[in-house]
Write a protein that holds these residues in place. Structure first.
Motif, PDB file in Angstrom:
ATOM      1  N   ALA A   1       1.372  10.599   8.899  1.00 29.64           N
ATOM      2  CA  ALA A   1       2.761  10.140   9.072  1.00 29.64           C
ATOM      3  C   ALA A   1       3.163   9.386   7.817  1.00 29.64           C
ATOM      4  N   THR A   2       4.459   9.431   7.534  1.00 30.69           N
ATOM      5  CA  THR A   2       5.002   8.676   6.401  1.00 30.69           C
ATOM      6  C   THR A   2       5.790   7.501   6.938  1.00 30.69           C
ATOM      7  N   ILE A   3       5.408   6.295   6.514  1.00 32.76           N
ATOM      8  CA  ILE A   3       6.131   5.086   6.903  1.00 32.76           C
ATOM      9  C   ILE A   3       7.094   4.747   5.773  1.00 32.76           C
ATOM     10  N   THR A   4       8.371   4.598   6.103  1.00 34.79           N
ATOM     11  CA  THR A   4       9.406   4.302   5.108  1.00 34.79           C
ATOM     12  C   THR A   4      10.005   2.929   5.365  1.00 34.79           C
ATOM     13  N   ALA A   5      10.021   2.111   4.309  1.00 32.71           N
ATOM     14  CA  ALA A   5      10.680   0.804   4.362  1.00 32.71           C
ATOM     15  C   ALA A   5      11.978   0.901   3.572  1.00 32.71           C
ATOM     16  N   THR A   6      13.072   0.440   4.159  1.00 32.90           N
ATOM     17  CA  THR A   6      14.385   0.535   3.516  1.00 32.90           C
ATOM     18  C   THR A   6      15.007  -0.855   3.407  1.00 32.90           C
ATOM     19  N   ALA A   7      15.479  -1.175   2.201  1.00 31.50           N
ATOM     20  CA  ALA A   7      16.224  -2.415   1.958  1.00 31.50           C
ATOM     21  C   ALA A   7      17.429  -2.039   1.117  1.00 31.50           C
ATOM     22  N   GLY A   8      18.612  -2.329   1.624  1.00 31.59           N
ATOM     23  CA  GLY A   8      19.814  -1.858   0.928  1.00 31.59           C
ATOM     24  C   GLY A   8      19.801  -0.344   0.884  1.00 31.59           C
ATOM     25  N   ASP A   9      19.977   0.224  -0.315  1.00 30.22           N
ATOM     26  CA  ASP A   9      19.897   1.683  -0.450  1.00 30.22           C
ATOM     27  C   ASP A   9      18.597   2.110  -1.130  1.00 30.22           C
ATOM     28  N   LYS A  10      17.600   1.213  -1.137  1.00 22.44           N
ATOM     29  CA  LYS A  10      16.319   1.503  -1.773  1.00 22.44           C
ATOM     30  C   LYS A  10      15.238   1.698  -0.710  1.00 22.44           C
ATOM     31  N   THR A  11      14.274   2.566  -1.021  1.00 24.59           N
ATOM     32  CA  THR A  11      13.209   2.849  -0.071  1.00 24.59           C
ATOM     33  C   THR A  11      11.854   2.835  -0.756  1.00 24.59           C
ATOM     34  N   ALA A  12      10.824   2.643   0.041  1.00 27.90           N
ATOM     35  CA  ALA A  12       9.438   2.770  -0.400  1.00 27.90           C
ATOM     36  C   ALA A  12       8.665   3.399   0.748  1.00 27.90           C
ATOM     37  N   THR A  13       7.635   4.178   0.414  1.00 28.73           N
ATOM     38  CA  THR A  13       6.910   4.895   1.457  1.00 28.73           C
ATOM     39  C   THR A  13       5.407   4.661   1.357  1.00 28.73           C
ATOM     40  N   CYS A  14       4.754   4.827   2.479  1.00 25.82           N
ATOM     41  CA  CYS A  14       3.298   4.772   2.562  1.00 25.82           C
ATOM     42  C   CYS A  14       2.830   5.950   3.398  1.00 25.82           C
TER      43      CYS A  14
ATOM     44  N   LYS B   1       0.845  -1.198   0.000  1.00 22.84           N
ATOM     45  CA  LYS B   1       0.000   0.000   0.000  1.00 22.84           C
ATOM     46  C   LYS B   1       0.878   1.245   0.000  1.00 22.84           C
ATOM     47  N   THR B   2       0.474   2.221  -0.777  1.00 20.40           N
ATOM     48  CA  THR B   2       1.191   3.504  -0.774  1.00 20.40           C
ATOM     49  C   THR B   2       0.440   4.548   0.044  1.00 20.40           C
ATOM     50  N   THR B   3      -0.836   4.309   0.310  1.00 21.64           N
ATOM     51  CA  THR B   3      -1.612   5.136   1.226  1.00 21.64           C
ATOM     52  C   THR B   3      -2.366   4.209   2.162  1.00 21.64           C
ATOM     53  N   LEU B   4      -2.590   4.674   3.369  1.00 19.37           N
ATOM     54  CA  LEU B   4      -3.226   3.825   4.367  1.00 19.37           C
ATOM     55  C   LEU B   4      -3.997   4.703   5.340  1.00 19.37           C
ATOM     56  N   ALA B   5      -5.255   4.383   5.517  1.00 18.83           N
ATOM     57  CA  ALA B   5      -6.061   5.033   6.536  1.00 18.83           C
ATOM     58  C   ALA B   5      -6.344   4.010   7.624  1.00 18.83           C
ATOM     59  N   VAL B   6      -6.028   4.354   8.848  1.00 21.93           N
ATOM     60  CA  VAL B   6      -6.175   3.404   9.937  1.00 21.93           C
ATOM     61  C   VAL B   6      -6.779   4.130  11.136  1.00 21.93           C
ATOM     62  N   ALA B   7      -7.752   3.483  11.756  1.00 20.17           N
ATOM     63  CA  ALA B   7      -8.456   4.085  12.882  1.00 20.17           C
ATOM     64  C   ALA B   7      -7.663   3.924  14.166  1.00 20.17           C
ATOM     65  N   LYS B   8      -7.805   4.907  15.037  1.00 21.02           N
ATOM     66  CA  LYS B   8      -7.208   4.789  16.364  1.00 21.02           C
ATOM     67  C   LYS B   8      -7.776   3.564  17.059  1.00 21.02           C
ATOM     68  N   GLY B   9      -6.891   2.820  17.725  1.00 18.80           N
ATOM     69  CA  GLY B   9      -7.309   1.612  18.388  1.00 18.80           C
ATOM     70  C   GLY B   9      -7.161   0.365  17.527  1.00 18.80           C
ATOM     71  N   ALA B  10      -6.893   0.566  16.241  1.00 21.30           N
ATOM     72  CA  ALA B  10      -6.679  -0.566  15.340  1.00 21.30           C
ATOM     73  C   ALA B  10      -5.213  -0.567  14.902  1.00 21.30           C
ATOM     74  N   ASN B  11      -4.869  -1.457  14.028  1.00 19.48           N
ATOM     75  CA  ASN B  11      -3.545  -1.418  13.411  1.00 19.48           C
ATOM     76  C   ASN B  11      -3.636  -2.044  12.028  1.00 19.48           C
ATOM     77  N   ALA B  12      -2.596  -1.885  11.267  1.00 25.52           N
ATOM     78  CA  ALA B  12      -2.547  -2.430   9.904  1.00 25.52           C
ATOM     79  C   ALA B  12      -1.122  -2.864   9.621  1.00 25.52           C
ATOM     80  N   THR B  13      -0.971  -3.843   8.734  1.00 25.32           N
ATOM     81  CA  THR B  13       0.354  -4.369   8.417  1.00 25.32           C
ATOM     82  C   THR B  13       0.733  -4.028   6.990  1.00 25.32           C
ATOM     83  N   LEU B  14       1.884  -3.415   6.848  1.00 25.34           N
ATOM     84  CA  LEU B  14       2.454  -3.151   5.527  1.00 25.34           C
ATOM     85  C   LEU B  14       3.387  -4.299   5.163  1.00 25.34           C
ATOM     86  N   ILE B  15       3.328  -4.688   3.907  1.00 23.73           N
ATOM     87  CA  ILE B  15       4.170  -5.793   3.434  1.00 23.73           C
ATOM     88  C   ILE B  15       5.152  -5.250   2.407  1.00 23.73           C
ATOM     89  N   ALA B  16       6.436  -5.463   2.668  1.00 19.15           N
ATOM     90  CA  ALA B  16       7.485  -4.998   1.750  1.00 19.15           C
ATOM     91  C   ALA B  16       7.952  -6.155   0.872  1.00 19.15           C
TER      92      ALA B  16
END
Length: 476
Positions: A269-282, A216-231
């Motif tokens: 908030a922006t969540i950033t996943a980094t592998a090596g020198d590459k990144t992806a954001t949500c 996912k590149t955008t994510l809406a999540v309610a307070k009290g819940a959570n969501a999992t990003l998969i890289a």
């Protein structure tokens, strides 16, 4: 064939002749038939040109047999090897070395059974050199390549090649010369044939990460819940696929080492996943799922839940509530079977009266009312409101005030069709009544807020007012 002198007959050569005697008086004759045959000369011995013979495997040499006496009547000889697995001999005395070892070649005369022997010693053809097709080899982790060894001379008796790696934790080598890269580093691969060796220096480098993507590149999540990003790290065989996670605003949302996003406060908030020198954001939007006092988006206070039965709110922001025909306060179920808030099941396809939603017909709870078109349009003000389609367990549209970070979620509840109340588009589209008529159609059609995952959100459309839509009200 034969001569005769004074009656003495001498044999000259093989053949036949007639000896004739004639009297001197009376010319009387007498004859004798003479047959001359060859004299038999017995074989007295046989010798060989060599009594010992040293040959390399695969080589050959010819032995010469000499029969005595030279004038022997039958000089024919035969040849024999004591071990044809070591050396063979043909009818002409040609000896061929087959394998390492000793053999005796014997010649025998046909006449007299005289013999002579030669001891043959066969020695191996030694390896003089071994070479490899590569002396250096660069491999990525997980890759492999085949080294080819050439043994000289070509007729070497034992051309067996053995392989060895100086560092099997970096690179291994099979019995056929296949080198497999195991881990980053260097290793020397050595090929041995006889007492000769050849080597190849192997350098193993890691498979670099070329990219990382998120589910996912955008994510809406309610307070009290959570969501999992998969890289997903590319390529699939990258040596180090470790992913690290980071949140730009940990006071809005945190992210675990496994990509689980946990909301803290409303906002972005922006969540950033980094592998090596590459990144992806949500881009993550945190919203408050239940706010009894409503939420202000771009200056308009909205209820956080759909209207359920007249005068009540649905239990949660993602609940569809009930569907209403325009200017009627009888709610219809948002799922089948179709039933209304009074317990009836007969859909009313007659057109509601009036050119405004009468307060007595407004199903909104006390203190709330049906929004106008202008109020719905404030949600589409991109300068002040960020909006996005929400997927996952919640499907619908999320509107977020860019200044306050407050969020409003409208579920994709679908609608009931105007002529028979059939249910359409639940979970894929949202339709929400406004109180504003479309004057271009003599107020028969009314404006509404519409959204879906493909076309976005808008207030451009109008629908016949006997359609059943959900209601999201605003504060009076």
């Amino acid at each position: 064939v034969a001569t005769v002198v004074e009656g003495k007959v001498t044999a000259v050569a093989t053949g036949t002749a007639t000896i004739t005697v004639t009297t001197t008086d009376g010319n009387k004759k007498a004859t004798c038939e003479v047959t001359v045959t060859a004299a038999t000369v017995a074989v007295t011995g046989v010798t060989l040109s060599e009594t010992t013979l040293d040959l390399l495997v695969g080589a050959n040499a010819t032995l010469i047999a000499t029969v005595a006496p030279e004038e022997a009547t039958n000089p024919t000889v035969s040849w024999e090897s004591s071990d044809v697995n070591i050396a063979t001999v043909d009818n002409n005395g040609k000896v061929t070395a087959i394998n390492v070892g000793d053999a005796t070649i014997t010649v025998t005369t046909a006449s007299g059974n005289k013999k002579a022997a030669c001891k043959v010693t066969v020695t191996p053809v030694a390896v003089t050199d071994v070479t490899l097709n590569k002396t250096t080899l660069d491999l990525l982790v997980g890759a492999n390549a085949t080294l080819t060894a050439t043994v000289a001379p070509n007729n070497a008796t034992d051309k067996t090649v053995t392989w060895e790696s100086s560092n099997t934790s970096v690179a291994t080598v099979s019995s056929s010369g296949v080198v497999t890269a195991v881990a980053e580093g260097t290793a020397t691969i050595t090929a041995t044939a006889g007492d000769k060796t050849a080597s190849c220096a192997v350098t193993v480098t890691p498979v670099a990460v070329t990219g990382v993507t998120l589910n996912k590149t955008t994510l809406a999540v309610a307070k009290g819940a959570n969501a999992t990003l998969i890289a997903t790290v590319l390529p699939a065989n990258a040596t180090d696929k470790t992913v690290t996670w980071e949140s730009s605003n940990t006071w809005i949302a945190t992210v675990s080492s496994s990509g689980v996003v946990t909301p803290v406060l409303e906002g972005f908030a922006t969540i950033t996943a980094t592998a090596g020198d590459k990144t992806a954001t949500c881009e993550v939007t945190v919203y408050d799922p239940v706010n009894e006092d409503g939420v202000v988006i771009n200056g308009v206070k909205w209820a956080t839940r759909n209207v359920d039965a007249p005068g009540t709110f649905a239990a949660t922001p993602d609940a569809y509530g009930m569907f209403y025909q325009w200017n009627r306060n009888i709610g219809w179920s948002s799922t089948n079977p179709r039933i209304n808030s009074n317990g009836g099941t007969t859909w009313d396809s007659t057109s509601p009266t009036g050119d405004a939603w009468a307060p007595d017909n407004d199903p909104s709870p006390d203190g709330w009312r049906i929004p106008t078109l202008e109020e719905q349009q404030t949600l589409l003000d991109t300068d002040n409101v960020e909006s996005q389609w929400v997927t996952g367990s919640l499907k619908g549209w999320l509107f977020t005030d860019k200044t306050s970070g407050a969020s409003l979620f409208l579920p994709a509840a679908g609608y009931r069709y105007y002529d028979d109340g059939r249910l359409y588009n639940a979970g894929t589209s949202g339709y929400y009544w406004s109180s504003t008529a479309n004057s271009a159609y003599n107020n028969v059609y009314y404006h509404y807020l519409h959204f879906d995952s493909s076309s976005g959100a808008d207030c451009l459309s109008t629908r016949y007012r006997t359609n059943g839509f959900p209601v999201r009200c605003v504060a009076e």
